[in-house]
Design a protein around this motif. Structure first.
Motif, PDB file in Angstrom:
ATOM      1  N   ALA A   8      -9.735   4.442 -13.533  1.00 51.36           N
ATOM      2  CA  ALA A   8      -9.071   3.973 -12.317  1.00 51.36           C
ATOM      3  C   ALA A   8      -9.065   5.095 -11.284  1.00 51.36           C
ATOM      4  O   ALA A   8      -9.154   6.275 -11.635  1.00 51.36           O
ATOM      5  CB  ALA A   8      -7.641   3.545 -12.625  1.00 51.36           C
ATOM      6  N   GLN A  11      -4.296   8.621  -8.136  1.00 48.72           N
ATOM      7  CA  GLN A  11      -3.224   8.373  -7.163  1.00 48.72           C
ATOM      8  C   GLN A  11      -3.593   9.099  -5.873  1.00 48.72           C
ATOM      9  O   GLN A  11      -4.090  10.215  -5.903  1.00 48.72           O
ATOM     10  CB  GLN A  11      -1.894   8.892  -7.687  1.00 48.72           C
ATOM     11  CG  GLN A  11      -1.323   8.052  -8.817  1.00 48.72           C
ATOM     12  CD  GLN A  11      -1.000   6.638  -8.379  1.00 48.72           C
ATOM     13  OE1 GLN A  11      -1.826   5.747  -8.524  1.00 48.72           O
ATOM     14  NE2 GLN A  11       0.177   6.432  -7.849  1.00 48.72           N
ATOM     15  N   ASP A  15      -7.501   2.540  -2.463  1.00 53.67           N
ATOM     16  CA  ASP A  15      -8.099   1.502  -3.304  1.00 53.67           C
ATOM     17  C   ASP A  15      -8.235   0.233  -2.455  1.00 53.67           C
ATOM     18  O   ASP A  15      -7.339  -0.608  -2.413  1.00 53.67           O
ATOM     19  CB  ASP A  15      -7.196   1.262  -4.526  1.00 53.67           C
ATOM     20  CG  ASP A  15      -7.766   0.264  -5.509  1.00 53.67           C
ATOM     21  OD1 ASP A  15      -8.761  -0.409  -5.178  1.00 53.67           O
ATOM     22  OD2 ASP A  15      -7.204   0.149  -6.610  1.00 53.67           O
ATOM     23  N   GLY A  18      -7.963  -3.006  -4.432  1.00 53.72           N
ATOM     24  CA  GLY A  18      -6.579  -3.255  -4.803  1.00 53.72           C
ATOM     25  C   GLY A  18      -5.771  -3.793  -3.629  1.00 53.72           C
ATOM     26  O   GLY A  18      -4.959  -4.713  -3.783  1.00 53.72           O
ATOM     27  N   LYS A  19      -5.987  -3.202  -2.438  1.00 54.02           N
ATOM     28  CA  LYS A  19      -5.281  -3.667  -1.236  1.00 54.02           C
ATOM     29  C   LYS A  19      -5.643  -5.115  -0.918  1.00 54.02           C
ATOM     30  O   LYS A  19      -4.775  -5.927  -0.577  1.00 54.02           O
ATOM     31  CB  LYS A  19      -5.616  -2.776  -0.031  1.00 54.02           C
ATOM     32  CG  LYS A  19      -5.016  -1.405  -0.100  1.00 54.02           C
ATOM     33  CD  LYS A  19      -3.537  -1.458   0.194  1.00 54.02           C
ATOM     34  CE  LYS A  19      -2.991  -0.047   0.219  1.00 54.02           C
ATOM     35  NZ  LYS A  19      -1.561  -0.009   0.029  1.00 54.02           N
ATOM     36  N   ASN A  36       2.481  -3.478  -5.878  1.00 56.71           N
ATOM     37  CA  ASN A  36       1.235  -2.773  -5.597  1.00 56.71           C
ATOM     38  C   ASN A  36       0.168  -3.249  -6.576  1.00 56.71           C
ATOM     39  O   ASN A  36       0.486  -3.702  -7.673  1.00 56.71           O
ATOM     40  CB  ASN A  36       1.425  -1.258  -5.737  1.00 56.71           C
ATOM     41  CG  ASN A  36       0.262  -0.460  -5.200  1.00 56.71           C
ATOM     42  OD1 ASN A  36      -0.462  -0.926  -4.322  1.00 56.71           O
ATOM     43  ND2 ASN A  36       0.061   0.725  -5.716  1.00 56.71           N
ATOM     44  N   ARG A  38      -3.660  -1.939  -8.168  1.00 57.70           N
ATOM     45  CA  ARG A  38      -4.741  -0.955  -8.295  1.00 57.70           C
ATOM     46  C   ARG A  38      -5.799  -1.583  -9.196  1.00 57.70           C
ATOM     47  O   ARG A  38      -5.472  -2.142 -10.238  1.00 57.70           O
ATOM     48  CB  ARG A  38      -4.252   0.346  -8.928  1.00 57.70           C
ATOM     49  CG  ARG A  38      -3.054   0.990  -8.260  1.00 57.70           C
ATOM     50  CD  ARG A  38      -3.305   1.945  -7.168  1.00 57.70           C
ATOM     51  NE  ARG A  38      -4.160   3.054  -7.526  1.00 57.70           N
ATOM     52  CZ  ARG A  38      -4.719   3.838  -6.629  1.00 57.70           C
ATOM     53  NH1 ARG A  38      -4.505   3.621  -5.355  1.00 57.70           N
ATOM     54  NH2 ARG A  38      -5.481   4.839  -6.985  1.00 57.70           N
TER      55      ARG A  38
END
Length: 81
Positions: A8, A11, A15, A18-19, A36, A38
């Motif tokens: 993945a 942090q 991403d 993901g968004k 959230n 991811r």
């Protein structure tokens, strides 16, 4: 023996996938539930060894050389019998 590798984005790395998924879930009515999202990938490798330590060591090399971009991605390895 099998290795399960989860990769993945680290942090702090944007991403986009993901968004986009988060936005889609919001529009599908999950706005109050989803905080959230991811997105990552899972790689399952069948291994020809019964030595767990050797398996972990070799799969780590695979991750560092090919399976993960260690500049922007983290990975986790699980060895299962």
């Amino acid at each position: 023996m099998k290795a399960i590798v989860n990769v993945a984005l680290k942090q702090g790395v944007l991403d986009d996938q993901g968004k986009a998924t988060h936005h889609a879930l919001d529009t599908l009515g999950f706005k109050d539930l989803v905080k959230n999202v991811r997105i990552g990938k899972q790689i399952i490798i069948e291994l020809n060894t019964s030595d767990e330590a050797q398996a972990k060591e070799e799969v780590t090399k695979m991750c560092q050389k090919l399976l993960a971009n260690t500049v922007i991605e983290d990975y986790d390895i699980e060895i299962v019998g």
